[in-house]
Design a protein around this motif. Structure first.
Motif, short mmCIF file in Angstrom:
data_model
loop_
_atom_site.label_atom_id
_atom_site.label_comp_id
_atom_site.label_asym_id
_atom_site.label_seq_id
_atom_site.Cartn_x
_atom_site.Cartn_y
_atom_site.Cartn_z
N ALA A 8 34.00 30.15 48.41
CA ALA A 8 35.12 29.30 48.02
C ALA A 8 36.32 30.12 47.57
CB ALA A 8 34.69 28.35 46.90
N THR A 9 36.09 31.33 47.08
CA THR A 9 37.20 32.17 46.64
C THR A 9 37.33 33.42 47.52
OG1 THR A 9 35.68 33.02 44.97
CG2 THR A 9 37.32 31.45 44.23
N ALA A 28 31.16 32.28 41.28
CA ALA A 28 32.19 31.25 41.48
C ALA A 28 33.52 31.63 40.82
CB ALA A 28 31.70 29.92 40.92
N HIS A 29 33.52 32.63 39.96
CA HIS A 29 34.71 32.98 39.17
C HIS A 29 35.88 33.37 40.08
CE1 HIS A 29 37.23 34.56 36.07
NE2 HIS A 29 36.29 34.56 35.15
N ALA A 30 37.02 32.72 39.87
CA ALA A 30 38.15 32.95 40.77
C ALA A 30 38.84 34.29 40.51
CB ALA A 30 39.16 31.82 40.64
#
Lengths: 305, 314
Positions: free
Chosen positions: A267-268, A242-244
């Motif tokens: 999501a990214t 999840a880390h952007a």
């Protein structure tokens, strides 16, 4: 005075040891590899690592999500320097890794045999293949642009050139079963093209990866290009997925978590590698291991006028 | 707290001013460092951290002080100051935008009706090496263009030479030229050599009428450090006890991370008191800090680590 002397002499005789004590073995503390250094987990935790038949081998650091965060920071900081090197120089450094690994062949054979519980013969084969794999990707480093890039024919007065560029920071979940050859096979292609990597080592068999970090640390590989975490894949992987500030995700060692992680990576807009079926590490590696974490840059350059 | 009560005529002559400033108790340098280091270990998490981040954002003086500043850059900075995160309207605006005097008019126009103040450095920033007349016209021009806060630099050369009266008079003159605009006095602590000098310069500036005392220009290293800020916070606390007037403090330069910013807030609360936890009395001079505050804010609200790709390049 004389009495004192006598007492002292007797006391000395009593203290005399029966034999030389056995030498205490100096055991290695297996730690993380972040930013070119070997820190413990910020959480202070560790977990026991055993061989497949239940023998205790060592305690490994149990990395936390904050260790993953720090590793991403280190990988991001190292990216500009690593991508700025010539592809030829990156190849030289990867070849240097192979040289260092070859020099410690016997040590790695022992580690791999202990970690996998297999015989020495198959461990020797695995270590040799791991050395050869570094050489394989060292060669690819300055050739991938010729294969993945192109001079495109276009209907206009332009040179049109496509060149591959690395995606950035790639989070790699190393395969769970093969602790050395599998590990090298997922890390080398990522860094050969100029990416930097945060790698989660095999949960049950993390020790050869940390020993390999000692090889990386002495191979002119800049600190932070490869960062290695040991611990629970299920704890670290969601943070990295999840880390952007992570640009790519290799789900090779994700097991049952893969679908969920791939969703969260979407999501990214990360580049995601989810190999199916499970790869055969002894076979010739597919070029997709490199191209998946490359972006294509196309340049239009006017000709003449 | 200094034992000497300020007589109304401490600035009557350089001698009296010198006697007063050198009569201030010395700073326990090791003690100041230790206390700042000890306060930096406070752990601020979850809801308290969320509050601290929003407060820190409201305290930021978003600064651009480069020779290469353009009207376009100031305009984009102004937009960012009013709405730091375009994707999240719950983020409060920053306190002020800080620019060079010639760009004040651009900033004032861009920030009309946003509630964000325009601060301008003046008085031959950053060195302060200009005749007084030039410094005053610099200040008047910025105020006339609409700056509501002026950041002036003291004459460090005069201060270090012991000519305190000259420093005092300059601050009084600039304060006069400010005509109502808030005056922040930059001590440039990196050039003052000792903490004793920082304490003296703080008291000197406050007696001369400073509304804020500010650590540094950001052009000299070391810039703001926690121990120096601690010494200045003690000075404003004691000055308030003595005179009843609250003077603000602004550390500037080298504050880049949310962790640093929160440490300064802890320092403010523990040294000066909760009354100073207000953008009217404490500011953070910074440029890259704001993005880190926004990223930490996003991490707290989404649970996902944020990345700089999703924030503006300033």
């Amino acid at each position: 005075m004389g009495k004192d002397d006598k007492t002292r002499g007797r006391a000395r005789a009593v203290r005399e040891p029966a034999a030389q004590p056995a030498r205490l073995v100096v055991r290695k503390t297996y730690k993380l590899y972040v930013k070119g250094a070997f820190p413990r987990s910020e959480s202070g935790r560790s977990y026991p690592v055993t061989s497949p038949d239940g023998r205790h081998l060592a305690n490994a650091a149990l990395a936390s999500r904050k260790d993953a965060r720090d590793a991403v920071v280190a990988a991001r900081a190292a990216f500009a320097g690593w991508v700025g090197r010539t592809a030829y120089n990156r190849g030289q450094i990867l070849y240097r890794v192979a040289e260092m690994l070859e020099g410690r062949r016997a040590q790695f054979v022992d580690e791999v045999a202990a970690a996998t519980g297999g015989d020495r013969r198959s461990a020797e084969t695995a270590v040799d293949a791991a050395v050869d794999r570094w050489v394989h990707y060292a060669g690819w480093s300055d050739k991938i642009a010729q294969v993945a890039g192109a001079a495109n024919p276009v209907s206009g007065p332009y040179f049109n050139l496509s060149t591959p560029e690395p995606s950035g920071v790639v989070a790699v979940l190393a395969p769970q079963d093969d602790p050395l050859l599998g590990f090298v096979s997922v890390v080398a292609p990522v860094i050969a093209t100029g990416n930097t990597a945060v790698v989660v080592a095999s949960e049950e068999r993390p020790l050869p990866a940390i020993t390999l970090a000692e090889v990386l640390a002495t191979s002119d590989l800049p600190g932070g290009v490869v960062n290695i975490l040991t611990g629970r894949t299920a704890e670290l992987a969601p943070t990295l997925a999840a880390h952007a500030d992570v640009n790519g995700l290799d789900l090779t060692g994700a097991g049952g978590l893969a679908a969920e992680l791939e969703q969260s990576a979407a999501a990214t807009l990360k580049r995601v590698m989810r190999p199916r079926p499970a790869p055969d590490w002894a076979a010739k590696p597919p070029i997709e291991r490199m191209t998946r974490f490359l972006e294509t840059k196309t340049v239009w350059h006017p000709i003449g006028v | 707290m200094p034992s000497t009560t300020p007589a109304p005529d401490i600035a009557a002559s350089n001698t009296s001013l010198r006697a007063y400033l050198h009569g201030l108790p010395g700073v326990d340098e090791v003690g100041a460092r230790e206390r700042a280091a000890q306060l930096a270990t406070r752990s601020v998490k979850t809801t308290a951290k969320a509050q601290a981040i929003d407060l820190a954002i409201r305290m930021v003086d978003l600064t651009t002080l480069e020779g290469a500043d353009t009207p376009g850059k100031v305009r984009s900075l102004a937009v960012k100051a009013a709405h730091p995160d375009p994707a999240d309207r719950s983020v409060p605006p920053v306190a002020a935008v800080c620019v060079y005097p010639d760009l004040v008019a651009v900033a004032v126009e861009a920030l009309a009706d946003t509630g964000v103040a325009v601060a301008s450095v003046a008085t031959a920033f950053p060195s302060g090496r200009s005749p007084l007349a030039a410094k005053l016209s610099d200040t008047r021009r910025a105020v006339a263009d609409g700056a509501s806060e002026i950041d002036m630099v003291i004459d460090r050369g005069a201060f270090l030479a012991g000519d305190y009266r000259a420093v005092f008079d300059q601050i009084v003159a600039v304060k006069d030229a400010c005509a109502g605009a808030h005056l922040k006095v930059i001590l440039e602590t990196g050039e003052l050599v000792t903490y004793d000098n920082v304490r003296r310069a703080s008291w000197l500036a406050m007696h001369a009428g400073a509304d804020f005392i500010k650590t540094s220009t950001g052009k000299v290293s070391p810039a703001a450090t926690p121990p120096v800020t601690l010494v200045m916070l003690e000075a404003v606390r004691d000055f308030h006890a003595l005179t009843g007037r609250r003077v603000g403090v602004k550390p500037a330069g080298g504050i880049r991370t949310t962790k640093d910013a929160i440490r300064y807030l802890v320092l403010v609360n523990e040294v000066a008191g909760a009354a100073w936890l207000d953008p009217a009395l404490f500011r953070l001079g910074a440029s890259s800090l704001l993005n880190d505050l926004l990223m930490q804010r996003a991490k707290l609200s989404t649970g996902v680590y944020a990345g700089p790709d999703y924030y503006t390049l300033d």
